[in-house]
Design a protein around this motif. Structure first.
Motif, PDB file in Angstrom:
ATOM      1  N   HIS A 188      -1.423   2.079   3.685  1.00  0.00           N
ATOM      2  CA  HIS A 188      -2.770   1.517   3.639  1.00  0.00           C
ATOM      3  C   HIS A 188      -2.978   0.520   4.783  1.00  0.00           C
ATOM      4  CE1 HIS A 188      -6.002  -0.726   1.024  1.00  0.00           C
ATOM      5  NE2 HIS A 188      -6.517  -0.146   2.083  1.00  0.00           N
ATOM      6  N   TYR A 189      -2.017  -0.391   4.951  1.00  0.00           N
ATOM      7  CA  TYR A 189      -2.132  -1.389   6.019  1.00  0.00           C
ATOM      8  C   TYR A 189      -2.042  -0.734   7.394  1.00  0.00           C
ATOM      9  CZ  TYR A 189      -2.463  -5.697   3.374  1.00  0.00           C
ATOM     10  OH  TYR A 189      -2.931  -6.722   2.590  1.00  0.00           O
ATOM     11  N   ARG A 192      -5.462   0.917   8.192  1.00  0.00           N
ATOM     12  CA  ARG A 192      -6.524  -0.034   8.525  1.00  0.00           C
ATOM     13  C   ARG A 192      -6.240  -0.783   9.823  1.00  0.00           C
ATOM     14  NH1 ARG A 192     -10.727   2.049   6.087  1.00  0.00           N
ATOM     15  NH2 ARG A 192     -10.540   2.081   3.811  1.00  0.00           N
ATOM     16  N   GLN A 227      -0.785  -4.846  -5.878  1.00  0.00           N
ATOM     17  CA  GLN A 227      -2.209  -4.734  -6.199  1.00  0.00           C
ATOM     18  C   GLN A 227      -3.030  -5.794  -5.479  1.00  0.00           C
ATOM     19  OE1 GLN A 227      -2.213  -4.973 -10.459  1.00  0.00           O
ATOM     20  NE2 GLN A 227      -1.343  -2.926 -10.740  1.00  0.00           N
ATOM     21  N   HIS A 230      -3.270  -4.873  -1.725  1.00  0.00           N
ATOM     22  CA  HIS A 230      -4.262  -3.811  -1.547  1.00  0.00           C
ATOM     23  C   HIS A 230      -5.669  -4.404  -1.641  1.00  0.00           C
ATOM     24  CE1 HIS A 230      -2.093  -0.044  -1.260  1.00  0.00           C
ATOM     25  NE2 HIS A 230      -1.368  -0.288  -2.356  1.00  0.00           N
ATOM     26  N   GLY A 231      -5.897  -5.248  -2.655  1.00  0.00           N
ATOM     27  CA  GLY A 231      -7.218  -5.825  -2.862  1.00  0.00           C
ATOM     28  C   GLY A 231      -7.652  -6.707  -1.713  1.00  0.00           C
ATOM     29  N   LEU A 233      -6.841  -6.422   1.454  1.00  0.00           N
ATOM     30  CA  LEU A 233      -7.212  -5.591   2.589  1.00  0.00           C
ATOM     31  C   LEU A 233      -8.553  -4.890   2.353  1.00  0.00           C
ATOM     32  CD1 LEU A 233      -6.369  -4.676   5.361  1.00  0.00           C
ATOM     33  CD2 LEU A 233      -5.063  -2.811   4.327  1.00  0.00           C
ATOM     34  N   ARG A 234      -8.772  -4.384   1.145  1.00  0.00           N
ATOM     35  CA  ARG A 234     -10.054  -3.734   0.844  1.00  0.00           C
ATOM     36  C   ARG A 234     -11.210  -4.713   1.003  1.00  0.00           C
ATOM     37  NH1 ARG A 234      -7.065  -1.753  -3.810  1.00  0.00           N
ATOM     38  NH2 ARG A 234      -6.354   0.389  -3.406  1.00  0.00           N
ATOM     39  N   GLN A 235     -11.021  -5.955   0.546  1.00  0.00           N
ATOM     40  CA  GLN A 235     -12.095  -6.936   0.645  1.00  0.00           C
ATOM     41  C   GLN A 235     -12.377  -7.313   2.093  1.00  0.00           C
ATOM     42  OE1 GLN A 235     -13.900  -7.720  -1.886  1.00  0.00           O
ATOM     43  NE2 GLN A 235     -15.238  -9.085  -0.712  1.00  0.00           N
ATOM     44  N   VAL A 237     -12.000  -5.346   4.663  1.00  0.00           N
ATOM     45  CA  VAL A 237     -12.720  -4.210   5.243  1.00  0.00           C
ATOM     46  C   VAL A 237     -14.179  -4.220   4.793  1.00  0.00           C
ATOM     47  CG1 VAL A 237     -12.907  -1.700   5.278  1.00  0.00           C
ATOM     48  CG2 VAL A 237     -10.663  -2.783   5.508  1.00  0.00           C
ATOM     49  N   ARG A 238     -14.438  -4.479   3.501  1.00  0.00           N
ATOM     50  CA  ARG A 238     -15.817  -4.534   3.011  1.00  0.00           C
ATOM     51  C   ARG A 238     -16.590  -5.649   3.678  1.00  0.00           C
ATOM     52  NH1 ARG A 238     -13.284  -4.278  -2.359  1.00  0.00           N
ATOM     53  NH2 ARG A 238     -13.189  -2.078  -3.031  1.00  0.00           N
TER      54      ARG A 238
END
Length: 244
Positions: A188-189, A192, A227, A230-231, A233-235, A237-238
């Motif tokens: 995932h990292y 991105r 978790q 992951h969260g 990195l997702r935040q 990106v958003r």
């Protein structure tokens, strides 16, 4: 397992007797004997200080002399911080309690003598012991409070008789992440970071990715940690996408 008897010889303050009882019970010891306490027996100050260990005081044996207190024992240790004109083996608390464990396993009755607060055990008391326990304290200030000495010795008894992990990880409701979970986190990292142009120049990209994956593998990650990462990195990106 049968325990050593802890014998308080002519203790002076009820508070210290109660503190010794608490220290003993902290480590599962409950065979207390008291020799000629200065302020009589029972002692209400001892009861107040003992708190949840009051049962030890209720069941403690009361003796008029040290000779009476050790009469039914086979091997006796005397705790003292001072050098004496008596030839005896000298143990650290750790070594003494390991020796006591082995002797008790062979069927011997064992006791440990603790002296009064003012000056410790007298030579006549120590002469009745088979060995000495000496705590490796600061030589410029060797005096230990009675309850402190009992606590140190009781702690070493617990260590000698219980299998206790030297280091343990408290997982706080989670568990260690699996290799698959860490692999997915690394991917995932990597994905991105590639999109962000982090792996530059291209000739060094593979080495940088390998270093990053090695970093993940060295970290003792839990599933909760994975978790969260992951969260995060997702935040990020958003947030970037909203900014655009």
């Amino acid at each position: 397992m049968i325990q050593p008897a802890f014998i308080l010889v002519r203790p002076q303050m009820g508070e210290n007797i109660g503190g010794a009882a608490r220290a003993m019970w902290n480590f599962g010891l409950d065979r207390m004997r008291v020799v000629a306490p200065r302020d009589g027996w029972p002692n209400q100050k001892a009861v107040a200080m003992a708190s949840g260990a009051g049962r030890l005081l209720d069941e403690a044996g009361l003796y008029p002399t040290t000779a009476d207190a050790v009469g039914d024992t086979v091997h006796v240790y005397a705790t003292t911080a001072r050098s004496r004109d008596l030839t005896k083996p000298v143990f650290t608390p750790e070594a003494a309690m390991k020796d006591a464990r082995d002797r008790i396993a062979r069927g011997e009755r064992v006791a440990v003598l603790f002296g009064p607060e003012r000056a410790g055990l007298e030579n006549d008391d120590i002469a009745r012991a088979n060995a000495i326990i000496s705590v490796p304290v600061n030589p410029d200030f060797p005096s230990l409070n009675l309850a402190q000495c009992v606590l140190l010795t009781a702690y070493e008894w617990r260590r000698a008789t219980e299998a206790v992990e030297a280091v343990a990880m408290e997982m706080a409701g989670t568990e260690a992440a699996t290799h698959v979970e860490i692999e997915k986190l690394a991917a995932h990292y990597e994905e991105r970071l590639s999109e962000a142009g982090f792996f530059f120049p291209e000739a060094k990209a593979e080495g940088m990715k390998r270093t990053l994956r090695n970093l993940w593998s060295r970290m003792p990650l839990t599933r909760a940690d994975v978790q969260i990462l992951h969260g995060i990195l997702r935040q990020i990106v958003r947030w970037k996408e909203r900014g655009e």
